[in-house]
Design a protein around this motif. Structure first.
Motif, PDB file in Angstrom:
ATOM      1  N   LEU A 255       0.885  -1.281  -0.408  1.00 16.87           N
ATOM      2  CA  LEU A 255      -0.307  -0.125  -0.076  1.00 16.87           C
ATOM      3  C   LEU A 255       0.936   1.201   0.147  1.00 16.87           C
ATOM      4  O   LEU A 255       0.470   2.237   0.361  1.00 16.87           O
ATOM      5  N   SER A 256       1.804   1.301   0.301  1.00 15.03           N
ATOM      6  CA  SER A 256       3.034   2.270   0.380  1.00 15.03           C
ATOM      7  C   SER A 256       3.536   3.253  -1.285  1.00 15.03           C
ATOM      8  O   SER A 256       3.484   4.250  -1.454  1.00 15.03           O
ATOM      9  N   ALA A 257       3.003   2.346  -2.052  1.00 20.21           N
ATOM     10  CA  ALA A 257       3.089   2.351  -3.557  1.00 20.21           C
ATOM     11  C   ALA A 257       0.971   3.259  -3.697  1.00 20.21           C
ATOM     12  O   ALA A 257       1.540   4.144  -4.954  1.00 20.21           O
ATOM     13  N   LEU A 258       0.364   3.589  -2.974  1.00 16.47           N
ATOM     14  CA  LEU A 258      -0.066   4.621  -2.905  1.00 16.47           C
ATOM     15  C   LEU A 258      -0.059   5.669  -1.522  1.00 16.47           C
ATOM     16  O   LEU A 258       0.520   4.940  -0.498  1.00 16.47           O
ATOM     17  N   ASP A 259      -0.510   6.883  -1.924  1.00 17.85           N
ATOM     18  CA  ASP A 259      -0.651   7.955  -1.041  1.00 17.85           C
ATOM     19  C   ASP A 259      -2.459   7.707  -0.387  1.00 17.85           C
ATOM     20  O   ASP A 259      -2.865   6.885  -0.772  1.00 17.85           O
ATOM     21  N   ASP A 260      -2.470   8.781   0.621  1.00 18.55           N
ATOM     22  CA  ASP A 260      -3.770   8.392   1.239  1.00 18.55           C
ATOM     23  C   ASP A 260      -4.820   8.655   0.410  1.00 18.55           C
ATOM     24  O   ASP A 260      -5.709   7.641   0.946  1.00 18.55           O
ATOM     25  N   THR A 261      -5.095   9.790  -0.534  1.00 16.11           N
ATOM     26  CA  THR A 261      -5.904   9.763  -1.351  1.00 16.11           C
ATOM     27  C   THR A 261      -6.011   8.496  -2.504  1.00 16.11           C
ATOM     28  O   THR A 261      -7.084   7.957  -2.435  1.00 16.11           O
ATOM     29  N   GLU A 262      -5.346   7.991  -2.424  1.00 15.81           N
ATOM     30  CA  GLU A 262      -5.555   7.438  -3.277  1.00 15.81           C
ATOM     31  C   GLU A 262      -6.440   5.373  -2.713  1.00 15.81           C
ATOM     32  O   GLU A 262      -6.759   4.351  -3.046  1.00 15.81           O
TER      33      GLU A 262
ATOM     34  N   ALA B 198      -7.643   5.694  -0.215  1.00 16.11           N
ATOM     35  CA  ALA B 198      -9.052   6.139   0.097  1.00 16.11           C
ATOM     36  C   ALA B 198     -10.489   5.705  -1.089  1.00 16.11           C
ATOM     37  O   ALA B 198     -11.127   5.168  -0.802  1.00 16.11           O
ATOM     38  N   ALA B 199      -9.600   6.419  -2.413  1.00 10.17           N
ATOM     39  CA  ALA B 199      -9.925   5.402  -3.154  1.00 10.17           C
ATOM     40  C   ALA B 199     -10.196   4.714  -3.058  1.00 10.17           C
ATOM     41  O   ALA B 199     -10.871   3.678  -4.060  1.00 10.17           O
TER      42      ALA B 199
ATOM     43  N   PHE C 165     -13.412  -1.197  -4.108  1.00 10.38           N
ATOM     44  CA  PHE C 165     -13.550  -2.108  -3.477  1.00 10.38           C
ATOM     45  C   PHE C 165     -14.899  -2.153  -2.606  1.00 10.38           C
ATOM     46  O   PHE C 165     -15.902  -3.340  -3.179  1.00 10.38           O
ATOM     47  N   GLU C 166     -15.482  -1.269  -2.228  1.00  9.53           N
ATOM     48  CA  GLU C 166     -16.910  -0.860  -1.781  1.00  9.53           C
ATOM     49  C   GLU C 166     -16.989  -0.845  -2.876  1.00  9.53           C
ATOM     50  O   GLU C 166     -18.948  -2.065  -2.213  1.00  9.53           O
TER      51      GLU C 166
END
Length: 160
Positions: free
Chosen positions: A124-131, A133-134, A139-140
Motif C-alpha cells: 500500500l505504500s505505493a499509494l498515497d492516502d487519497t489513492e 481511500a479511493a 472495493f466497497e
C-alpha cells in the motif's frame, strides 16, 4: 475472426485484471510463510479464517475463503497432520466436523500476522492516502454491485 472489435482485450478486462492482481499478491505474500512454516496459500487462508471465526465447518470455510471445497478439505487435512488444526464432531449436526486452531496453529498465526501486515503496508505504500481511500471506496462499490446483481446475473446469464 477478421473483426478486431469483437476481440476482448484481457489487459483491459476488469475481471481478468482483478484475478491477475489477486493471484500475484497471494503468490508474493506466500513467500513470507511458505518457506518458514511450510504452508500453502490455501492453508494460510484456512488458518487466517479460523483465527477470526473460532470453531467452524469446512463448509463455512469454503464459503468465506474463496476456495473450492476440495482445496479447503485438503488444506484442513494437511493442517491437521501438521498439528495446526483440530477436528471435532459438530454437536448439532453429526455430518459436519468443527475445525479449530490448535495451540500450535495459533502460534503460527501470531508469527505470520506481523509478516502479512508488513507486506500489506509495503504494497500500500505505493499509494498515497487519497489513492488508498479511493481504492477502499472502489472495493466497497464493487462488492455492493456484485451483491446487488447476483440474482440478476443468474437470470441474464443462465447456464448454457
Amino acid at each position: 475472426m477478421d473483426d478486431q472489435a469483437d476481440l476482448l482485450d484481457l489487459d483491459c478486462f476488469l475481471p481478468y485484471r482483478l484475478a491477475v492482481i489477486a493471484a500475484r499478491v497471494s503468490k508474493a505474500m506466500s513467500v513470507l510463510y511458505a518457506e518458514k512454516f511450510g504452508i500453502s496459500i490455501a492453508e494460510w487462508r484456512v488458518i487466517a479464517h479460523l483465527a477470526g471465526s473460532g470453531r467452524v465447518s469446512i463448509r463455512d470455510i469454503h464459503a468465506r475463503v474463496n476456495l473450492d471445497k476440495v482445496k479447503v478439505s485438503r488444506a484442513v487435512s494437511r493442517l491437521e497432520e501438521a498439528g495446526l488444526v483440530l477436528k471435532a464432531s459438530n454437536a448439532a449436526d453429526n455430518r459436519l466436523l468443527d475445525i479449530t486452531l490448535s495451540d500450535e496453529g495459533w502460534s503460527v498465526y501470531r508469527q505470520i500476522v506481523p509478516l502479512a501486515s508488513g507486506f500489506e503496508a509495503d504494497l500500500l505504500s505505493a499509494l498515497d492516502d487519497t489513492e488508498r481511500a479511493a481504492l477502499e471506496r472502489v472495493f466497497e462499490k464493487l462488492h455492493a454491485r456484485l451483491d446487488e446483481n447476483v440474482e440478476a446475473a443468474r437470470s441474464l446469464y443462465p447456464k448454457v
